[in-house]
Design a protein around this motif. Structure first.
Motif, PDB file in Angstrom:
ATOM      1  N   VAL A   1       0.611  -0.932   0.143  1.00  0.00           N
ATOM      2  CA  VAL A   1      -0.151  -0.208  -0.105  1.00  0.00           C
ATOM      3  C   VAL A   1       0.824   0.840   0.151  1.00  0.00           C
ATOM      4  N   ASP A   2       0.425   1.860  -1.025  1.00  0.00           N
ATOM      5  CA  ASP A   2       1.365   3.770  -1.432  1.00  0.00           C
ATOM      6  C   ASP A   2       0.835   4.410  -0.713  1.00  0.00           C
ATOM      7  N   ALA A   3      -0.783   5.159  -0.809  1.00  0.00           N
ATOM      8  CA  ALA A   3      -1.509   5.766  -0.671  1.00  0.00           C
ATOM      9  C   ALA A   3      -3.394   5.560  -0.211  1.00  0.00           C
ATOM     10  N   VAL A   4      -3.566   6.342   0.020  1.00  0.00           N
ATOM     11  CA  VAL A   4      -4.581   6.577   0.432  1.00  0.00           C
ATOM     12  C   VAL A   4      -5.796   7.179  -0.063  1.00  0.00           C
ATOM     13  N   ALA A   5      -6.628   6.302  -1.320  1.00  0.00           N
ATOM     14  CA  ALA A   5      -7.382   7.334  -2.626  1.00  0.00           C
ATOM     15  C   ALA A   5      -8.311   8.159  -2.526  1.00  0.00           C
ATOM     16  N   TRP A   6      -8.897   7.731  -1.323  1.00  0.00           N
ATOM     17  CA  TRP A   6     -10.158   8.083  -0.253  1.00  0.00           C
ATOM     18  C   TRP A   6     -10.289   7.588   0.551  1.00  0.00           C
ATOM     19  N   PRO A   7     -10.522   8.540   1.189  1.00  0.00           N
ATOM     20  CA  PRO A   7     -10.348  10.608   1.169  1.00  0.00           C
ATOM     21  C   PRO A   7      -9.224   9.580   0.960  1.00  0.00           C
ATOM     22  N   MET A   8      -9.245  11.504   0.569  1.00  0.00           N
ATOM     23  CA  MET A   8      -7.269  11.512   0.066  1.00  0.00           C
ATOM     24  C   MET A   8      -6.685  12.185   1.130  1.00  0.00           C
ATOM     25  N   ASN A   9      -5.898  11.297   1.693  1.00  0.00           N
ATOM     26  CA  ASN A   9      -5.141  11.250   2.740  1.00  0.00           C
ATOM     27  C   ASN A   9      -3.753  11.136   2.326  1.00  0.00           C
ATOM     28  N   GLY A  10      -3.072  10.640   1.248  1.00  0.00           N
ATOM     29  CA  GLY A  10      -1.783  11.244   0.697  1.00  0.00           C
ATOM     30  C   GLY A  10      -0.974   9.777   0.899  1.00  0.00           C
ATOM     31  N   MET A  11       0.564  10.204   0.550  1.00  0.00           N
ATOM     32  CA  MET A  11       1.374   9.169   0.426  1.00  0.00           C
ATOM     33  C   MET A  11       1.538   8.493   2.316  1.00  0.00           C
ATOM     34  N   ILE A  12       1.545   7.772   1.970  1.00  0.00           N
ATOM     35  CA  ILE A  12       1.892   6.152   3.201  1.00  0.00           C
ATOM     36  C   ILE A  12       3.207   6.147   3.128  1.00  0.00           C
ATOM     37  N   ASP A  13       3.850   7.316   5.009  1.00  0.00           N
ATOM     38  CA  ASP A  13       5.373   7.700   5.197  1.00  0.00           C
ATOM     39  C   ASP A  13       6.147   5.990   5.420  1.00  0.00           C
ATOM     40  N   ARG A  14       7.321   5.997   4.818  1.00  0.00           N
ATOM     41  CA  ARG A  14       7.250   4.878   5.708  1.00  0.00           C
ATOM     42  C   ARG A  14       8.340   4.842   7.010  1.00  0.00           C
ATOM     43  N   PRO A  15       8.708   3.931   7.810  1.00  0.00           N
ATOM     44  CA  PRO A  15       8.061   4.227   9.054  1.00  0.00           C
ATOM     45  C   PRO A  15      10.033   4.564   8.951  1.00  0.00           C
ATOM     46  N   SER A  16      10.239   5.585   9.702  1.00  0.00           N
ATOM     47  CA  SER A  16      11.734   5.909   9.810  1.00  0.00           C
ATOM     48  C   SER A  16      12.557   5.433  10.867  1.00  0.00           C
ATOM     49  N   SER A  17      11.802   4.708  11.928  1.00  0.00           N
ATOM     50  CA  SER A  17      12.358   3.617  13.128  1.00  0.00           C
ATOM     51  C   SER A  17      12.421   2.645  12.339  1.00  0.00           C
ATOM     52  N   PHE A  18      12.473   2.382  11.368  1.00  0.00           N
ATOM     53  CA  PHE A  18      12.817   0.105  10.551  1.00  0.00           C
ATOM     54  C   PHE A  18      14.587   0.531   9.222  1.00  0.00           C
ATOM     55  N   ALA A  19      14.399   2.070   9.498  1.00  0.00           N
ATOM     56  CA  ALA A  19      15.015   2.394   8.155  1.00  0.00           C
ATOM     57  C   ALA A  19      16.968   2.294   8.798  1.00  0.00           C
ATOM     58  N   ALA A  20      16.649   2.023  10.325  1.00  0.00           N
ATOM     59  CA  ALA A  20      18.096   2.355  10.421  1.00  0.00           C
ATOM     60  C   ALA A  20      18.487   0.068  11.078  1.00  0.00           C
ATOM     61  N   LEU A  21      17.655  -0.454  10.648  1.00  0.00           N
ATOM     62  CA  LEU A  21      17.521  -2.270  10.777  1.00  0.00           C
ATOM     63  C   LEU A  21      17.895  -2.555   9.596  1.00  0.00           C
ATOM     64  N   PRO A  22      19.339  -3.858   9.756  1.00  0.00           N
ATOM     65  CA  PRO A  22      19.755  -3.830   8.518  1.00  0.00           C
ATOM     66  C   PRO A  22      18.716  -4.188   7.508  1.00  0.00           C
ATOM     67  N   GLY A  23      18.994  -4.017   6.025  1.00  0.00           N
ATOM     68  CA  GLY A  23      17.839  -3.588   4.512  1.00  0.00           C
ATOM     69  C   GLY A  23      16.973  -2.285   4.675  1.00  0.00           C
ATOM     70  N   GLY A  24      17.164  -1.450   5.687  1.00  0.00           N
ATOM     71  CA  GLY A  24      16.323  -0.439   5.610  1.00  0.00           C
ATOM     72  C   GLY A  24      15.000  -0.272   5.299  1.00  0.00           C
ATOM     73  N   VAL A  25      14.291   0.846   4.304  1.00  0.00           N
ATOM     74  CA  VAL A  25      12.573   0.619   4.549  1.00  0.00           C
ATOM     75  C   VAL A  25      12.948   0.887   3.288  1.00  0.00           C
TER      76      VAL A  25
END
Length: 251
Positions: free
Chosen positions: A183-207
């Protein structure tokens, strides 16, 4: 013999050429953006509140078609698994093959391989005692087998997720082959893109990287502007050309 008519005709031809080119390029971008999005994305409707507040029942989302090898921690994926219900479900990946996933640490957080993970998408409103609610109302731990993923809903109090299947083979994990889309975005209602959680970025493999949806929407929007602008420019240019023509007759 007057040159006025030829000048007016020249301006008219130039305006028509620019107008036609703008409309043609606009159509390519508009239709191309839609075709690109149709190939890459698939729409889904969220059936339950298990992913609240990120997504609510009835929300229409756009999910990028991906292969299981593209899945990263923090992704919200659409998957189908016979053990779970044999129907498309939407959950968040919190562990991949080889991970030790547990909850909760002394601060009530989820841990992956012993590393605490802050999850801003989980409601951890203060309890009656004044402390933050834990990331999961039930404590658990699991080892994720290779080639599988561990999934949780964002609404931890009600979500039926990997925690329900801990006693089964694989400790509630799901094969990567079960994943259909991310899932990349909520199209309706138009809530926009779903952010990748930065808290997982520090783990091996990243986001995972964001999908191409912004580019596709940009192409569609530019296409609309060019089509409308081109349709208006031709007649306007011709009219302005006539107004600028000399008032006198033949000389």
């Amino acid at each position: 013999m007057s040159g006025t008519g030829s000048k007016e005709d020249g301006r008219g031809r130039l305006g028509a050429m620019v107008s036609g080119l703008a409309v043609a390029v606009g159509c390519v971008l508009f239709l191309g953006g839609f075709a690109w999005a149709a190939v890459v994305y698939q729409p889904y409707t969220i059936p339950t509140d298990s992913m609240a507040p990120t997504m609510n029942p009835g929300d229409r989302v756009l999910a990028e078609r991906i292969d299981g090898a593209d899945v990263r921690r923090g992704d919200v994926v659409v998957f189908t698994d016979e053990v779970w219900a044999a129907t498309p479900m939407v959950k968040r990946v919190v562990g991949v093959g080889g991970d030790e996933v547990a909850c909760c640490d002394k601060d009530g957080r989820l841990t992956v391989n012993g590393t605490p993970v802050d999850e801003p998408y989980v409601d951890r409103s203060p309890t009656a005692a004044g402390s933050k609610a834990p990331a999961s109302p039930q404590e658990f731990s699991a080892t994720v087998p290779r080639g599988k993923i561990f999934l949780l809903g964002d609404e931890r109090a009600t979500s039926l997720d990997s925690r329900v299947h801990l006693q089964e083979a694989g400790q509630g994990s799901v094969p990567l082959s079960a994943v259909q889309a991310r899932v990349d975005a909520v199209a309706w209602p138009m809530n926009g893109m779903i952010d990748r959680p930065s808290s997982f970025a520090a783990l091996p493999g990243g986001v995972s990287a964001a999908g191409p949806l912004p580019l596709q929407l940009g192409a569609i929007l530019v296409g609309v502007v060019l089509i409308l602008g081109g349709a208006v420019y031709g007649p306007v240019a011709a009219r302005l050309g006539r107004r600028k023509a000399p008032a006198g007759g033949a000389r």
